[in-house]
Design an enzyme around this catalytic site. Sequence first.
Site, short mmCIF file in Angstrom:
data_model
loop_
_atom_site.label_atom_id
_atom_site.label_comp_id
_atom_site.label_asym_id
_atom_site.label_seq_id
_atom_site.Cartn_x
_atom_site.Cartn_y
_atom_site.Cartn_z
N ALA A 91 0.84 -1.27 0.13
CA ALA A 91 0.14 0.10 0.18
C ALA A 91 0.75 1.21 0.04
CB ALA A 91 -0.90 -0.09 1.23
N CYS A 92 1.92 1.34 -0.54
CA CYS A 92 2.94 2.55 -0.48
C CYS A 92 2.67 3.06 -1.83
CB CYS A 92 4.35 1.84 -0.54
SG CYS A 92 5.82 3.22 -0.65
N GLY A 93 2.98 4.44 -1.82
CA GLY A 93 2.81 5.33 -2.93
C GLY A 93 3.76 4.94 -3.94
#
Length: 227
Positions: free
Chosen positions: A100-102
């Site tokens: 869920a990291c950018g």
Amino acid sequence: MKVQEYTLLIFAAISFWSEQIAADFNLNQGYYNAPLDWPTATDISGSSSTGYDKSSLEDSCDEDSSSNIYKYTVKKPNGQDVCLSEYAGKVLVIVNYASACGFTYDNLCALSELAKKYRECGLEILLFPSNDFLQNVGGDCAAEVLANNYPEFEVFSEICVNGRTQHPMYKFLKNKLPGAFNSKIIKWNFTKFIVDRNGCAVKRYSTTDSFKDIEELVQELLKDQCC
């Protein structure tokens, strides 16, 4: 009590207090020398799993300088043990992954392209899901889905890459290839360690470093057939 006695008592108290202050104050340098116990990120979060355990900053390299990555064992999401010696003779890109990291989408696309382009030449990309920065969702169940959707990767069980519970392999990599200012922490998701065909860590790339640079190094290492 007479006024003179009060005066002497007050003077004695002030003298004692001044001596205590002088012990911690360098009059020649003009700054306070008393140790300051500033709160660390670990103190604020109350957990070492966020990757800012102060002890990880103080680790010294205790591995043999001639050692390589093959002595470490890691786990697949299903619990199966994998000795990294199974990758002897391969060029490895080792990445701490977060779902869920950018940076997840761009990194998955670039790493997938790299794997498909060079896997037959001897490249393996090893993804280690990590929730050290609270951006990996789903743990080992999500890792199994990732492995099924991206068969070009070698996907492993979720681990810690910083702090007291860090995986020994990551301690080894960080000691061999510290980051900026000789820092021995992983600063963010998608840090890449490049390992040559002999199992030696040769280069560390940060999250935002150019994939062009990574590919050029991979090409160079793949030319070396010596195992």
